[in-house]
Write an enzyme that holds these catalytic residues in place. Structure first.
Site, short mmCIF file in Angstrom:
data_model
loop_
_atom_site.label_atom_id
_atom_site.label_comp_id
_atom_site.label_asym_id
_atom_site.label_seq_id
_atom_site.Cartn_x
_atom_site.Cartn_y
_atom_site.Cartn_z
N LYS A 163 -81.54 63.88 -62.66
CA LYS A 163 -82.14 64.49 -61.48
C LYS A 163 -82.58 65.93 -61.78
O LYS A 163 -83.58 66.41 -61.24
CB LYS A 163 -81.17 64.45 -60.29
CG LYS A 163 -81.04 63.06 -59.67
CD LYS A 163 -82.28 62.70 -58.83
CE LYS A 163 -82.20 61.32 -58.22
NZ LYS A 163 -83.38 60.95 -57.42
N SER A 193 -81.24 66.01 -55.71
CA SER A 193 -79.90 65.67 -55.20
C SER A 193 -78.91 66.81 -55.40
O SER A 193 -78.97 67.54 -56.41
CB SER A 193 -79.42 64.43 -55.95
OG SER A 193 -78.03 64.28 -55.83
N ASP A 219 -83.01 55.20 -47.39
CA ASP A 219 -83.92 56.27 -46.96
C ASP A 219 -85.34 55.75 -46.78
O ASP A 219 -86.05 56.15 -45.85
CB ASP A 219 -83.94 57.42 -47.98
CG ASP A 219 -82.61 58.15 -48.03
OD1 ASP A 219 -81.70 57.80 -47.26
OD2 ASP A 219 -82.49 59.09 -48.84
N GLY A 274 -84.87 50.82 -49.88
CA GLY A 274 -83.55 51.44 -49.82
C GLY A 274 -83.26 52.02 -48.44
O GLY A 274 -84.09 51.95 -47.53
N TYR A 292 -76.44 60.73 -63.96
CA TYR A 292 -77.31 60.75 -62.78
C TYR A 292 -77.76 62.19 -62.49
O TYR A 292 -78.94 62.46 -62.29
CB TYR A 292 -76.55 60.16 -61.57
CG TYR A 292 -77.29 60.28 -60.26
CD1 TYR A 292 -78.18 59.30 -59.85
CD2 TYR A 292 -77.10 61.39 -59.42
CE1 TYR A 292 -78.87 59.41 -58.65
CE2 TYR A 292 -77.78 61.50 -58.22
CZ TYR A 292 -78.66 60.52 -57.85
OH TYR A 292 -79.35 60.64 -56.66
N GLU A 304 -76.13 66.37 -56.41
CA GLU A 304 -75.39 66.04 -57.64
C GLU A 304 -75.84 66.95 -58.80
O GLU A 304 -75.12 67.11 -59.77
CB GLU A 304 -75.62 64.56 -57.96
CG GLU A 304 -74.79 63.98 -59.08
CD GLU A 304 -73.28 63.84 -58.82
OE1 GLU A 304 -72.88 63.78 -57.65
OE2 GLU A 304 -72.53 63.78 -59.81
N GLY A 310 -89.21 53.10 -53.69
CA GLY A 310 -87.85 52.91 -53.16
C GLY A 310 -87.87 52.63 -51.68
O GLY A 310 -86.91 52.94 -50.96
N ILE A 311 -88.94 52.00 -51.20
CA ILE A 311 -89.09 51.76 -49.75
C ILE A 311 -88.01 50.81 -49.21
O ILE A 311 -87.68 50.87 -48.02
CB ILE A 311 -90.51 51.22 -49.43
CG1 ILE A 311 -90.78 51.27 -47.92
CG2 ILE A 311 -90.72 49.81 -50.00
CD1 ILE A 311 -92.22 51.08 -47.53
N ALA A 343 -84.81 55.16 -57.45
CA ALA A 343 -83.86 55.68 -58.44
C ALA A 343 -82.74 54.68 -58.68
O ALA A 343 -82.51 53.79 -57.86
CB ALA A 343 -83.24 56.98 -57.95
O1 F7E Z 1 -69.01 59.02 -53.80
C1 F7E Z 1 -65.40 59.32 -54.31
C2 F7E Z 1 -66.32 59.58 -55.49
O2 F7E Z 1 -70.48 57.13 -54.47
C3 F7E Z 1 -68.58 60.08 -53.01
C4 F7E Z 1 -75.51 59.23 -53.91
O3 F7E Z 1 -76.32 59.00 -52.79
O4 F7E Z 1 -74.74 61.32 -53.02
C5 F7E Z 1 -74.29 60.07 -53.51
O5 F7E Z 1 -73.47 60.23 -54.66
C6 F7E Z 1 -67.20 60.53 -53.47
C7 F7E Z 1 -67.10 60.78 -54.97
O6 F7E Z 1 -71.51 59.24 -53.50
C8 F7E Z 1 -64.55 55.80 -54.33
O7 F7E Z 1 -65.57 59.82 -56.68
C9 F7E Z 1 -63.50 57.68 -54.20
O8 F7E Z 1 -66.35 61.95 -55.21
O9 F7E Z 1 -70.29 57.72 -52.03
P1 F7E Z 1 -70.33 58.16 -53.42
P2 F7E Z 1 -71.87 60.37 -54.58
O10 F7E Z 1 -71.35 60.05 -55.93
O11 F7E Z 1 -71.50 61.70 -54.02
C10 F7E Z 1 -75.55 62.09 -53.92
C11 F7E Z 1 -76.01 63.32 -53.18
C12 F7E Z 1 -76.64 61.31 -54.55
O12 F7E Z 1 -77.72 61.84 -54.84
C13 F7E Z 1 -76.32 59.92 -54.98
O13 F7E Z 1 -77.50 59.16 -55.20
O14 F7E Z 1 -66.26 59.51 -53.18
N1 F7E Z 1 -64.82 57.97 -54.28
N2 F7E Z 1 -63.31 56.36 -54.24
C14 F7E Z 1 -65.50 56.81 -54.37
N3 F7E Z 1 -66.82 56.58 -54.44
C15 F7E Z 1 -67.23 55.28 -54.51
N4 F7E Z 1 -68.55 55.00 -54.58
N5 F7E Z 1 -66.32 54.24 -54.50
C16 F7E Z 1 -64.96 54.44 -54.42
O15 F7E Z 1 -64.18 53.50 -54.42
#
Ligand code: F7E
Length: 326
Positions: free
Chosen positions: A156, A126, A14, A12, A152, A128, A9-10, A83
């Site tokens: 993990k 993560s 991170d 990406g 996801y 998550e 994943g170089i 990933a």
């Molecule tokens: O969402 C809300 C969404 O996609 C953050 C990855 O790096 O961190 C990341 O996962 C929040 C969520 O990140 C939109 O529902 C609202 O509550 O930026 P995100 P994530 O899902 O927290 C963890 C630690 C990882 O390991 C993952 O690989 O924001 N949200 N509206 C939205 N999110 C997205 N993407 N787009 C929207 O329009």
């Protein structure tokens, strides 16, 4: 002799910051990339490092490629950052996500065990994985149980458990960094921070009119990727393998994020932000706030870049880029 680091994943976010950090610290850096029909997409975060890093084609699902690379490189440190990293998309491609983020890690662990067992192995675990689970003091830490809320997160957890199993079963140096959300201008623009910042800048410059989001009431603990790759390296250079939460300890909602960005650009949120079900998740992880006391005490790690500095850097990045294009 220089230490050799191998990064999956170089290409990406991170992987690119980690490569820069390791090169500054006198490592020889090797990376695995997947074949892509548009080469530029694969390399735009690492093109500045072109002559300083060694890239090999491979894939976590192709054990023969892993064997060829690990055997030839004989790395001292392996960082598994590869990933399918998008949580919402994992609901649409659950099999692929489980294969890559779960079985892919097993493939890499087996190849490491049989080809270069004296190396140290870092797994990108993560926050998550915590899902619905929060301790009584409203934090998540190494001892908080995992209750993942997405394919996801489930994948993990599988990988996290495999890493611990390989540590205990075979006495290998395998560690998990349980990283909370970490962002930067290099973040994919379909993650919420970069989506909000990029679109708000486009609205400011008259290039767009609307920002369409999903759930604005979920909370995240956002740090800077540059700070978090330092923790990865510290985790592998600790005297023994272990698992560490890496976080800022400050949580904000998506709405708070929007408020900060729109105020900074002097824009009215209500005029431009709309919500659409297509960005909602079948099950949402509502709240994350990490307690990284263990890493702060044992590894002497702490984040240096504040939320405001992070978002300001992202705003400047998009402002520069779009202004040049204009
Ligand atoms: O969402 C809300 C969404 O996609 C953050 C990855 O790096 O961190 C990341 O996962 C929040 C969520 O990140 C939109 O529902 C609202 O509550 O930026 P995100 P994530 O899902 O927290 C963890 C630690 C990882 O390991 C993952 O690989 O924001 N949200 N509206 C939205 N999110 C997205 N993407 N787009 C929207 O329009």
């Amino acid at each position: 002799m220089k230490k050799k680091a191998l990064i999956t994943g170089i290409s990406g976010q991170d992987g690119s910051y980690l490569s820069e950090y390791l090169l500054e610290n006198n490592y020889e850096v090797f990376g695995i990339i997947r074949r892509n029909s548009i080469v530029e997409h694969q390399r735009n975060r690492i093109e500045q490092l072109d002559n300083q890093i060694n890239l090999e084609y491979g894939d976590l699902m192709d054990s023969s490629s892993l064997e060829r690379i690990l055997n030839a490189v004989q790395p001292n440190e392996i960082y598994n950052l590869a990933a399918q990293s998008h949580v919402r998309i994992s609901f649409e491609i659950p099999h692929f996500t489980l294969q890559t983020n779960g079985i892919g890690v097993l493939n890499l662990l087996e190849t490491f065990r049989t080809n270069c067992p004296t190396a140290k192995f870092y797994q990108a675990s993560s926050s998550e994985m915590f899902g619905r689970s929060v301790d009584d003091d409203n934090c998540q830490r190494e001892t908080t149980r995992f209750e993942p809320t997405s394919p996801y997160g489930c994948a993990k957890v599988l990988a996290y458990n495999l890493v611990k199993h390989y540590r205990f079963a075979y006495s290998l140096f395998c560690s998990n960094g349980i990283l909370f959300n970490h962002e930067s201008p290099r973040r994919g623009s379909n993650f919420v921070t970069n989506k909000v910042v990029k679109t708000a800048v486009e609205i400011k410059l008259g290039l767009k009119n609307k920002l369409i989001l999903g759930n604005m009431d979920s909370y995240r603990d956002w740090g800077h990727s540059k700070d978090y790759v330092v923790a990865m390296n510290k985790i592998l250079n600790h005297k023994e393998p272990d698992d560490f939460v890496i976080s800022t300890g400050i949580t904000r909602s998506v709405r708070d994020l929007c408020k900060y960005v729109f105020a900074k650009l002097n824009l009215e949120m209500d005029k431009h932000i709309f919500q659409d079900k297509k960005y909602m998740r079948p099950e949402e992880l509502k709240y994350l706030k990490g307690d990284s006391t263990k890493a702060r005490k044992i590894l002497n790690w702490q984040p240096k870049i504040s939320f405001e500095e992070l978002i300001d850097e992202m705003i400047d990045h998009w402002m520069d880029l779009f202004s040049k294009q204009k």
